[in-house]
Write a protein that holds these residues in place. Sequence first.
Motif, PDB file in Angstrom:
ATOM      1  N   PHE A  88      83.467  46.052  72.824  1.00 29.25           N
ATOM      2  CA  PHE A  88      84.855  46.499  72.918  1.00 29.25           C
ATOM      3  C   PHE A  88      85.373  46.755  71.514  1.00 29.25           C
ATOM      4  CE2 PHE A  88      85.125  41.972  72.311  1.00 29.25           C
ATOM      5  CZ  PHE A  88      86.165  41.820  71.413  1.00 29.25           C
ATOM      6  N   SER A  89      86.404  47.580  71.442  1.00 34.74           N
ATOM      7  CA  SER A  89      87.043  47.884  70.169  1.00 34.74           C
ATOM      8  C   SER A  89      88.493  48.244  70.443  1.00 34.74           C
ATOM      9  CB  SER A  89      86.330  49.054  69.483  1.00 34.74           C
ATOM     10  OG  SER A  89      86.916  49.326  68.234  1.00 34.74           O
ATOM     11  N   MET A  90      89.386  47.700  69.646  1.00 38.91           N
ATOM     12  CA  MET A  90      90.795  48.085  69.741  1.00 38.91           C
ATOM     13  C   MET A  90      91.360  48.246  68.339  1.00 38.91           C
ATOM     14  SD  MET A  90      92.524  44.553  71.280  1.00 38.91           S
ATOM     15  CE  MET A  90      91.606  44.551  72.794  1.00 38.91           C
ATOM     16  N   PHE A  91      92.169  49.277  68.163  1.00 38.14           N
ATOM     17  CA  PHE A  91      92.791  49.557  66.870  1.00 38.14           C
ATOM     18  C   PHE A  91      94.268  49.213  66.938  1.00 38.14           C
ATOM     19  CE2 PHE A  91      88.999  52.147  66.636  1.00 38.14           C
ATOM     20  CZ  PHE A  91      88.615  51.991  65.312  1.00 38.14           C
ATOM     21  N   LEU A  92      94.744  48.585  65.879  1.00 35.16           N
ATOM     22  CA  LEU A  92      96.157  48.224  65.780  1.00 35.16           C
ATOM     23  C   LEU A  92      96.737  48.801  64.508  1.00 35.16           C
ATOM     24  CD1 LEU A  92      95.817  44.427  66.660  1.00 35.16           C
ATOM     25  CD2 LEU A  92      96.378  46.285  68.219  1.00 35.16           C
ATOM     26  N   ASN A  93      98.017  49.112  64.538  1.00 41.73           N
ATOM     27  CA  ASN A  93      98.738  49.614  63.384  1.00 41.73           C
ATOM     28  C   ASN A  93      99.255  48.421  62.576  1.00 41.73           C
ATOM     29  OD1 ASN A  93     100.606  50.693  61.599  1.00 41.73           O
ATOM     30  ND2 ASN A  93     101.433  52.140  63.082  1.00 41.73           N
ATOM     31  N   PRO A  94      98.862  48.276  61.305  1.00 43.19           N
ATOM     32  CA  PRO A  94      99.327  47.126  60.521  1.00 43.19           C
ATOM     33  C   PRO A  94     100.823  47.140  60.212  1.00 43.19           C
ATOM     34  CG  PRO A  94      98.046  48.603  59.150  1.00 43.19           C
ATOM     35  CD  PRO A  94      97.958  49.124  60.555  1.00 43.19           C
ATOM     36  N   VAL A  95     101.501  48.249  60.504  1.00 40.85           N
ATOM     37  CA  VAL A  95     102.953  48.272  60.358  1.00 40.85           C
ATOM     38  C   VAL A  95     103.572  47.399  61.451  1.00 40.85           C
ATOM     39  CG1 VAL A  95     104.994  49.765  60.472  1.00 40.85           C
ATOM     40  CG2 VAL A  95     102.963  50.539  59.254  1.00 40.85           C
ATOM     41  N   GLN A  96     102.908  47.326  62.611  1.00 41.03           N
ATOM     42  CA  GLN A  96     103.408  46.535  63.728  1.00 41.03           C
ATOM     43  C   GLN A  96     102.842  45.119  63.745  1.00 41.03           C
ATOM     44  OE1 GLN A  96     102.070  49.280  66.773  1.00 41.03           O
ATOM     45  NE2 GLN A  96     104.183  49.870  67.187  1.00 41.03           N
ATOM     46  N   PHE A  97     101.681  44.906  63.117  1.00 40.45           N
ATOM     47  CA  PHE A  97     101.021  43.602  63.156  1.00 40.45           C
ATOM     48  C   PHE A  97     100.685  43.141  61.751  1.00 40.45           C
ATOM     49  CE2 PHE A  97     100.055  45.594  67.197  1.00 40.45           C
ATOM     50  CZ  PHE A  97     100.360  44.588  68.089  1.00 40.45           C
ATOM     51  N   VAL A  98     101.166  41.976  61.379  1.00 35.37           N
ATOM     52  CA  VAL A  98     100.806  41.375  60.106  1.00 35.37           C
ATOM     53  C   VAL A  98      99.487  40.637  60.341  1.00 35.37           C
ATOM     54  CG1 VAL A  98     101.496  39.705  58.338  1.00 35.37           C
ATOM     55  CG2 VAL A  98     103.217  41.159  59.455  1.00 35.37           C
ATOM     56  N   LEU A  99      98.507  40.876  59.484  1.00 37.24           N
ATOM     57  CA  LEU A  99      97.175  40.334  59.694  1.00 37.24           C
ATOM     58  C   LEU A  99      97.185  38.813  59.825  1.00 37.24           C
ATOM     59  CD1 LEU A  99      94.154  40.929  59.966  1.00 37.24           C
ATOM     60  CD2 LEU A  99      93.989  40.747  57.479  1.00 37.24           C
ATOM     61  N   SER A 100      97.914  38.116  58.963  1.00 37.56           N
ATOM     62  CA  SER A 100      97.926  36.646  59.025  1.00 37.56           C
ATOM     63  C   SER A 100      98.507  36.154  60.350  1.00 37.56           C
ATOM     64  CB  SER A 100      98.711  36.061  57.853  1.00 37.56           C
ATOM     65  OG  SER A 100     100.044  36.527  57.873  1.00 37.56           O
ATOM     66  N   SER A 101      99.528  36.830  60.865  1.00 38.56           N
ATOM     67  CA  SER A 101     100.120  36.463  62.149  1.00 38.56           C
ATOM     68  C   SER A 101      99.154  36.765  63.286  1.00 38.56           C
ATOM     69  CB  SER A 101     101.432  37.210  62.347  1.00 38.56           C
ATOM     70  OG  SER A 101     101.983  36.907  63.600  1.00 38.56           O
ATOM     71  N   LEU A 102      98.455  37.889  63.180  1.00 39.79           N
ATOM     72  CA  LEU A 102      97.472  38.262  64.188  1.00 39.79           C
ATOM     73  C   LEU A 102      96.385  37.186  64.287  1.00 39.79           C
ATOM     74  CD1 LEU A 102      96.508  40.657  66.054  1.00 39.79           C
ATOM     75  CD2 LEU A 102      95.140  41.393  64.107  1.00 39.79           C
ATOM     76  N   LEU A 103      95.918  36.710  63.140  1.00 35.51           N
ATOM     77  CA  LEU A 103      94.847  35.716  63.125  1.00 35.51           C
ATOM     78  C   LEU A 103      95.310  34.349  63.614  1.00 35.51           C
ATOM     79  CD1 LEU A 103      93.171  36.643  59.718  1.00 35.51           C
ATOM     80  CD2 LEU A 103      92.415  37.285  62.021  1.00 35.51           C
ATOM     81  N   SER A 104      96.563  34.012  63.374  1.00 34.87           N
ATOM     82  CA  SER A 104      97.043  32.676  63.739  1.00 34.87           C
ATOM     83  C   SER A 104      97.753  32.613  65.093  1.00 34.87           C
ATOM     84  CB  SER A 104      97.986  32.149  62.658  1.00 34.87           C
ATOM     85  OG  SER A 104      99.160  32.942  62.598  1.00 34.87           O
ATOM     86  N   ASN A 105      98.201  33.766  65.591  1.00 35.62           N
ATOM     87  CA  ASN A 105      99.077  33.750  66.760  1.00 35.62           C
ATOM     88  C   ASN A 105      98.538  34.541  67.952  1.00 35.62           C
ATOM     89  OD1 ASN A 105     101.526  32.985  67.986  1.00 35.62           O
ATOM     90  ND2 ASN A 105     102.479  34.932  67.436  1.00 35.62           N
ATOM     91  N   CYS A 106      97.321  35.095  67.826  1.00 36.02           N
ATOM     92  CA  CYS A 106      96.792  35.949  68.885  1.00 36.02           C
ATOM     93  C   CYS A 106      95.391  35.504  69.298  1.00 36.02           C
ATOM     94  CB  CYS A 106      96.737  37.401  68.423  1.00 36.02           C
ATOM     95  SG  CYS A 106      98.348  38.108  68.003  1.00 36.02           S
TER      96      CYS A 106
END
Length: 159
Positions: A88-106
């Motif tokens: 699987f692969s999904m692309f996200l826009n970093p304007v909408q997702f902060v990487l540190s939040s993505l790693l800790s909250n998702c």
Amino acid sequence: MGLKSNLLVLVMVFGALGSAPLMAEAQFNIIGSLLKLINIQGTVFCTADGNIGTNATSTPVFPNALVQLQCGNGNIVSTTTTNNGGIFSMFLNPVQFVLSSLLSNCNLVVKTPISDCNATLPSTGFLTSSLQFLGSFVQDGLMQIMKVAPNPFTFIPSP
């Protein structure tokens, strides 16, 4: 037009021309920031925990599995399906997702029951995984891609 009006028009024209490089630089910075992507990619295997087995060459994959990215209190922010290779692969826009939040909250959640790929596996419950940052690279000299992958999956039985 009087002399003062002509002078005002000239000042405005030269002012606009003088700021053109600044506007071009600002537009480039905006475009440059849009040329960044976060790519979450991994493989789901057809095992009791969704991970590769001890004998990696014979571990079957889980095709057509629904994979969701859930953040916060289970908010689904992206969905994809594994291909025939279990990838699987999904692309996200970093304007909408902060990487540190993505790693800790998702987390990634595989919603398709694992019994769909092997009838001897549980038909209720789901697989879940936290995320890890693998690094970033520049593609074609223009686009920065931040690569994120799942940690090992865990099977969560339904109550």
